[in-house]
Design a protein around this motif. Structure first.
Motif, PDB file in Angstrom:
ATOM      1  N   ASP A   1       0.897  -1.083   0.074  1.00 39.24           N
ATOM      2  CA  ASP A   1      -0.009  -0.153  -0.069  1.00 39.24           C
ATOM      3  C   ASP A   1       0.935   1.195  -0.128  1.00 39.24           C
ATOM      4  O   ASP A   1       1.762   1.423   0.921  1.00 39.24           O
ATOM      5  CB  ASP A   1      -0.851   0.033   1.146  1.00 39.24           C
TER       6      ASP A   1
ATOM      7  N   THR B   1     -11.413   9.829   0.114  1.00 39.48           N
ATOM      8  CA  THR B   1     -10.791   9.985  -1.211  1.00 39.48           C
ATOM      9  C   THR B   1      -9.373  10.539  -1.319  1.00 39.48           C
ATOM     10  O   THR B   1      -8.421   9.978  -1.944  1.00 39.48           O
ATOM     11  CB  THR B   1     -11.686  10.299  -2.218  1.00 39.48           C
TER      12      THR B   1
ATOM     13  N   ARG C   1      -6.750   8.265  -0.317  1.00 41.80           N
ATOM     14  CA  ARG C   1      -6.497   7.406  -1.323  1.00 41.80           C
ATOM     15  C   ARG C   1      -5.663   8.468  -2.500  1.00 41.80           C
ATOM     16  O   ARG C   1      -4.681   7.541  -2.888  1.00 41.80           O
ATOM     17  CB  ARG C   1      -7.698   6.932  -2.111  1.00 41.80           C
TER      18      ARG C   1
ATOM     19  N   GLN D   1      -1.827   7.261  -4.006  1.00 39.48           N
ATOM     20  CA  GLN D   1      -1.415   6.992  -5.349  1.00 39.48           C
ATOM     21  C   GLN D   1      -0.543   8.008  -5.910  1.00 39.48           C
ATOM     22  O   GLN D   1       0.374   7.696  -6.689  1.00 39.48           O
ATOM     23  CB  GLN D   1      -2.729   7.032  -6.103  1.00 39.48           C
TER      24      GLN D   1
ATOM     25  N   TYR E   1       3.857  -1.312  -5.791  1.00 40.21           N
ATOM     26  CA  TYR E   1       2.914  -0.741  -5.345  1.00 40.21           C
ATOM     27  C   TYR E   1       1.392  -0.983  -5.720  1.00 40.21           C
ATOM     28  O   TYR E   1       1.301  -1.329  -7.071  1.00 40.21           O
ATOM     29  CB  TYR E   1       2.993   0.720  -5.225  1.00 40.21           C
ATOM     30  N   THR E   2       0.320  -1.021  -4.975  1.00 45.61           N
ATOM     31  CA  THR E   2      -0.979  -1.361  -5.306  1.00 45.61           C
ATOM     32  C   THR E   2      -1.504  -0.194  -6.072  1.00 45.61           C
ATOM     33  O   THR E   2      -1.060   1.093  -6.091  1.00 45.61           O
ATOM     34  CB  THR E   2      -1.909  -1.490  -4.122  1.00 45.61           C
ATOM     35  N   VAL E   3      -2.508  -0.253  -7.075  1.00 43.55           N
ATOM     36  CA  VAL E   3      -3.016   0.641  -7.867  1.00 43.55           C
ATOM     37  C   VAL E   3      -4.424   0.742  -7.670  1.00 43.55           C
ATOM     38  O   VAL E   3      -5.098  -0.196  -7.689  1.00 43.55           O
ATOM     39  CB  VAL E   3      -2.880   0.142  -9.443  1.00 43.55           C
ATOM     40  N   ASP E   4      -4.789   2.023  -7.441  1.00 47.46           N
ATOM     41  CA  ASP E   4      -6.188   2.205  -7.173  1.00 47.46           C
ATOM     42  C   ASP E   4      -6.897   2.794  -8.336  1.00 47.46           C
ATOM     43  O   ASP E   4      -6.996   3.780  -8.752  1.00 47.46           O
ATOM     44  CB  ASP E   4      -6.427   3.276  -6.005  1.00 47.46           C
TER      45      ASP E   4
ATOM     46  N   GLU F   1      -9.785   3.098  -9.522  1.00 46.45           N
ATOM     47  CA  GLU F   1     -10.683   4.403  -9.570  1.00 46.45           C
ATOM     48  C   GLU F   1     -10.241   5.448  -9.645  1.00 46.45           C
ATOM     49  O   GLU F   1     -10.875   6.571 -10.136  1.00 46.45           O
ATOM     50  CB  GLU F   1     -11.700   4.276  -8.269  1.00 46.45           C
ATOM     51  N   LEU F   2      -9.111   5.874  -9.230  1.00 44.09           N
ATOM     52  CA  LEU F   2      -8.489   7.326  -9.378  1.00 44.09           C
ATOM     53  C   LEU F   2      -7.545   7.601 -10.539  1.00 44.09           C
ATOM     54  O   LEU F   2      -6.722   8.468 -10.667  1.00 44.09           O
ATOM     55  CB  LEU F   2      -7.364   7.310  -8.020  1.00 44.09           C
ATOM     56  N   TRP F   3      -7.432   6.466 -11.519  1.00 44.27           N
ATOM     57  CA  TRP F   3      -6.737   6.430 -12.475  1.00 44.27           C
ATOM     58  C   TRP F   3      -7.598   6.742 -14.120  1.00 44.27           C
ATOM     59  O   TRP F   3      -7.239   5.844 -14.890  1.00 44.27           O
ATOM     60  CB  TRP F   3      -5.787   5.348 -12.575  1.00 44.27           C
TER      61      TRP F   3
END
Length: 154
Positions: free
Chosen positions: A13, A41, A44, A48, A127-130, A132-134
């Motif tokens: 994370d 948000t 988050r 990112q 790293y994790t990718v969120d 929804e934010l991309w």
């Protein structure tokens, strides 16, 4: 016959890269600058942005770019210059510059390819990718003209 399967590597994370007090400051800045974004948000977004900056440092010259939302986090981080410089030095080993693209300038491969290149770099960095934010890419990158140390062309 036995087939050896590699165990999947777990992703980190990226919010764990940012000091909790800095995360609070950045999330607060994002919600002030963008009132339609809630605190959860915003946090988050900070994570990112940290992943993007870390991946950019590992992939100089790859023409990576944040999404519009992740760019909000990068901008908030840059406004806190001491925190940003410390983060870059600690996580990347050098300062990662924010380079706005000119109106007529396009990143290599266009927006879709840049997004995929960026997300691949973040995952490769561990790293994790969120997702929804991309969404849409922002109009900036971590490098000049496709390379971290080349000057802007005039």
């Amino acid at each position: 016959m036995t087939i050896a399967m590699e165990r999947p590597v777990s992703a980190t994370d990226p919010l764990t890269l940012v000091d909790p007090e800095v995360t609070d400051r950045l999330a607060r800045r994002i919600t002030i600058d963008h009132p339609t974004i809630d605190e959860a948000t915003a946090r988050r977004i900070v994570g990112q942005a940290a992943a993007f900056i870390a991946a950019s440092g590992q992939q100089p010259g790859q023409s990576l770019a944040p999404s519009m939302l992740v760019d909000f986090g990068w901008h908030a981080f840059i406004l806190h210059t001491a925190d940003y410089a410390d983060f870059c030095q600690r996580v990347v080993g050098r300062f990662v510059h924010h380079v706005p693209t000119d109106e007529d300038e396009e990143l290599p491969g266009g927006a879709k390819e840049t997004r995929e290149r960026t997300l691949t770099a973040i995952r490769a960095a561990g790293y994790t990718v969120d997702a929804e934010l991309w969404g849409a890419s922002a109009e900036c990158s971590q490098c000049h003209s496709g390379c971290h140390d080349s000057p802007k062309k005039g």
